[in-house]
Structure formats: C-alpha cells, structure tokens
Design an enzyme around this catalytic site. Structure first.
Site, PDB file in Angstrom:
ATOM      1  N   HIS A 155      34.800 -85.053 -20.319  1.00  0.00           N
ATOM      2  CA  HIS A 155      34.175 -83.742 -20.512  1.00  0.00           C
ATOM      3  C   HIS A 155      34.947 -82.975 -21.574  1.00  0.00           C
ATOM      4  O   HIS A 155      36.166 -82.852 -21.501  1.00  0.00           O
ATOM      5  CB  HIS A 155      34.172 -82.949 -19.205  1.00  0.00           C
ATOM      6  CG  HIS A 155      33.215 -83.479 -18.184  1.00  0.00           C
ATOM      7  ND1 HIS A 155      31.847 -83.387 -18.331  1.00  0.00           N
ATOM      8  CD2 HIS A 155      33.424 -84.115 -16.999  1.00  0.00           C
ATOM      9  CE1 HIS A 155      31.254 -83.944 -17.277  1.00  0.00           C
ATOM     10  NE2 HIS A 155      32.193 -84.395 -16.464  1.00  0.00           N
ATOM     11  N   CYS A 197      30.714 -83.922 -24.794  1.00  0.00           N
ATOM     12  CA  CYS A 197      30.015 -82.758 -25.342  1.00  0.00           C
ATOM     13  C   CYS A 197      30.802 -82.194 -26.529  1.00  0.00           C
ATOM     14  O   CYS A 197      32.036 -82.174 -26.516  1.00  0.00           O
ATOM     15  CB  CYS A 197      29.843 -81.685 -24.267  1.00  0.00           C
ATOM     16  SG  CYS A 197      28.767 -82.181 -22.901  1.00  0.00           S
TER      17      CYS A 197
END
Length: 348
Positions: A155, A197
């Site tokens: 992440h 991301c």
C-alpha cells in the site's frame, strides 16, 4: 538450507596461434552484464492483503522458471499467508480463483519474514550494510556487472510505500539507497518495478544512472486488484501484476522479447490505472534489451581469437621433475609439465 556461494568465474582461453601474445585483455572480452539478481518485496501484512503476498510469490516463481536461482533471489514477505490461521488450505497461496497453481509451492525460500521486513533492513540490504552475523543467503552480493530486478508491492501513496502498516519508505530514501549502490559499484543496471497506489511517485526522485523503472499507476491514481476468490474471501492478485505475469508465463529462457514489449503490458483498458515508465536514466533503448537480461539468468560469453595473458603466475611453469640418471638436459626440459594457477588475476 541455502548454499550461497559467491563465485568469481575466470575463463582462460588457451588458443594456439602463430601471433605474438598480447598483454591486454581484448576489448569486449568481459561483457558488461554477467549475473542477475532479484529483490522481491511484499511490504504488507494482514489477511486482507493476501494479494500482495501472491503478487511477490508469482514474480518469484516466474524468475525461477526463467533461470535465476534461489542463491540470487532475496525474498521478503511481511506476512506469511500460507501459515495464516484464516487460510482454509494451509501451506498454499494462490494467485487465481481457480487455484490451479500454488505459488507458495514446496521449494520457496523466504529470506526475510514477518517482523524482519523493515525499511531499515531493506535499505541495509541494498547498500550492503548488514550486521556482520548476517549469513550470505540474506545478503545482496552484487557487483558492477550485476543486473538487479527490484519488485515491490503493498500500500502506497504520493511519495511513499508502507511497510507493515507501521512505517514507510519514501521516494527520496529509495533514490538515495540506489545512489549508494551506484557509488559502491553494486549494480550494472537496475529494473525497478512497483505495484501500488500512486506507484509512479516512487521513481520520480531517482537520479542515479542505469535505472529503468515501471509503475502500475500514476500519481493521483489507485492500483486495483484483479479478482476475488470467494473461498478465501479476499482478492488474490493485483491487475498490473496479473497481466505482467501473463506476459512472463509465455516466455522461455531463449526468448527474444524486449523490455519495450514488457513495458507495454497492461494498457489502461486492462489496468484501469495508467502504467508509468521512466527510462531517461537508462542508457539503452528498451527495445534493444531482452526481458531475460533482468528476469532470467542468461550469461553473456564472448569468444576471442586473441591470446589472453593471465599474468606472471600463469606463465610460471611447474617445478621440473628430477631427471632420471643419464637423461640429457633437453629431454628433461621436454618432460616439464604445466600446472593450474591457484587464482587467476581479477581485472579491475
């Protein structure tokens, strides 16, 4: 147990010619790239991040299939999904809902597991500043002729990647680690691949030469998961890595596919996010670089017709045997034998 021997391989080409031996290594005798390494990092923990472990193990399986041995792979898993109590099929990790391939397998060698996966240890691994007690199997024993694949997943956000949901590595820290590697002559080329991301933000600060980078999403974009396995209750792989693996599964060790082909993997209509590429630091055209130069273990060998002088030790003959009584000196000289040199000189 991983037998991790760092070998310095010296090739002595003894070619009988009528010419005069030269005292220099012929131009091009050593290729710029002689060995491949892979550093594969899952930075996430917890069951709902199952897909990040599957991402890393899938890339691990692909590079092993293409020839990179465990001795040249550093595998870091922040969580071990195969042993997670929520796993209905212990000792397995799957990257698709059909569960055709157990990417955990029976021969996975995890070098750093669980709490061992930290930002500090990752940076120390890259820069060679590990504790003296660290075994060779947990060291990145690269040199200036090593091509290094670095794959990271987890992440992230604008300019950072989270480790263990407790800390993060920034794009500046990663860029500085690569610069230290370059100054220490710890790589020839790096291919940096990240699936998270806002992944492109992680290569924006790179400033060291010979780095080619690809990211699953641009700044401001999310990287999305591919599909759910209802029996596990979690997503099992991310979109970008899924399509990258689909490309690699079709490769063989002698494949002529180029890095330009690989960089076109997962267009926006497949990934939903926009794949980012940075090639301004890379000295070659990706179309001229084979995928196996990073994902395989192809060794470059060049044949030469020149005589290579290996130094004084190579020319030193073995001690002549004691001549038999009554033997002429010429016959005794003819009986001289050659011996192997204990260590060929290393060219700097």
């Amino acid at each position: 147990m991983k037998y991790h021997l760092r070998l310095i391989v010296s090739f002595a080409l003894c070619i009988l010619t009528s010419g005069t031996p030269t005292n220099e290594i012929p131009s091009g005798f050593f290729a710029n790239h002689t060995n491949n390494w892979a550093v594969l990092v899952d930075a996430s923990r917890f069951w709902f991040n199952y897909r990040h472990v599957a991402n890393v193990l899938s890339v691990y399986r692909s590079v092993k299939k293409l020839g990179i041995p465990d001795s040249h792979i550093i595998l870091m898993l922040a969580d071990d999904m195969a042993c997670n109590p929520r796993n209905p099929r212990p000792a397995t990790v799957f990257n698709n809902a059909n569960q055709h391939i157990n990417v955990y397998g029976s021969d996975v060698e995890v070098d750093y597991r669980g709490d061992e996966v930290t930002v500090e240890r990752f940076v120390r691994l890259l820069t060679g500043r590990l504790e003296p007690s660290t075994p060779p199997s947990k060291r990145l024993l690269t040199d200036d002729r090593s091509n290094v694949l670095i794959y990271m997943t987890g992440h992230g956000g604008d300019g950072f990647l989270k480790f263990q949901d407790a800390e993060e590595i920034t794009s500046t820290e990663l860029a500085d680690a690569f610069e230290q590697m370059w100054q220490q002559r710890r790589y020839n080329n790096i291919f940096f691949m990240i699936d998270t991301c806002q992944a492109a933000s992680m290569y924006e600060k790179f400033y060291s030469p010979n780095i080619l980078a690809v990211a699953s999403s641009q700044v401001g974009e999310d990287s999305l998961s591919h599909h759910l396995d209802a029996s596990l209750g979690v997503y099992v792989i991310d979109k970008y890595t899924y399509h990258a693996l689909d490309f690699m599964e079709k490769l063989r060790k002698d494949s002529k596919k180029s890095m330009a082909d690989f960089l076109r993997v997962c267009p926006r209509h497949q990934c939903v996010s926009t794949v980012g590429v940075r090639s301004d630091l890379f000295p070659r055209n990706p179309a001229d670089v084979r995928v196996t130069e990073f994902f395989g273990s192809v060794r470059n060998v060049e044949r030469t017709d020149h005589v290579v002088d290996l130094g004084e030790s190579a020319a030193e003959p073995a001690a002549p045997p004691r001549p038999a009584e009554g033997t002429e000196p010429a016959a005794a000289a003819a009986a001289n034998t050659y011996r192997y040199v204990p260590q060929f000189p290393i060219m700097s």
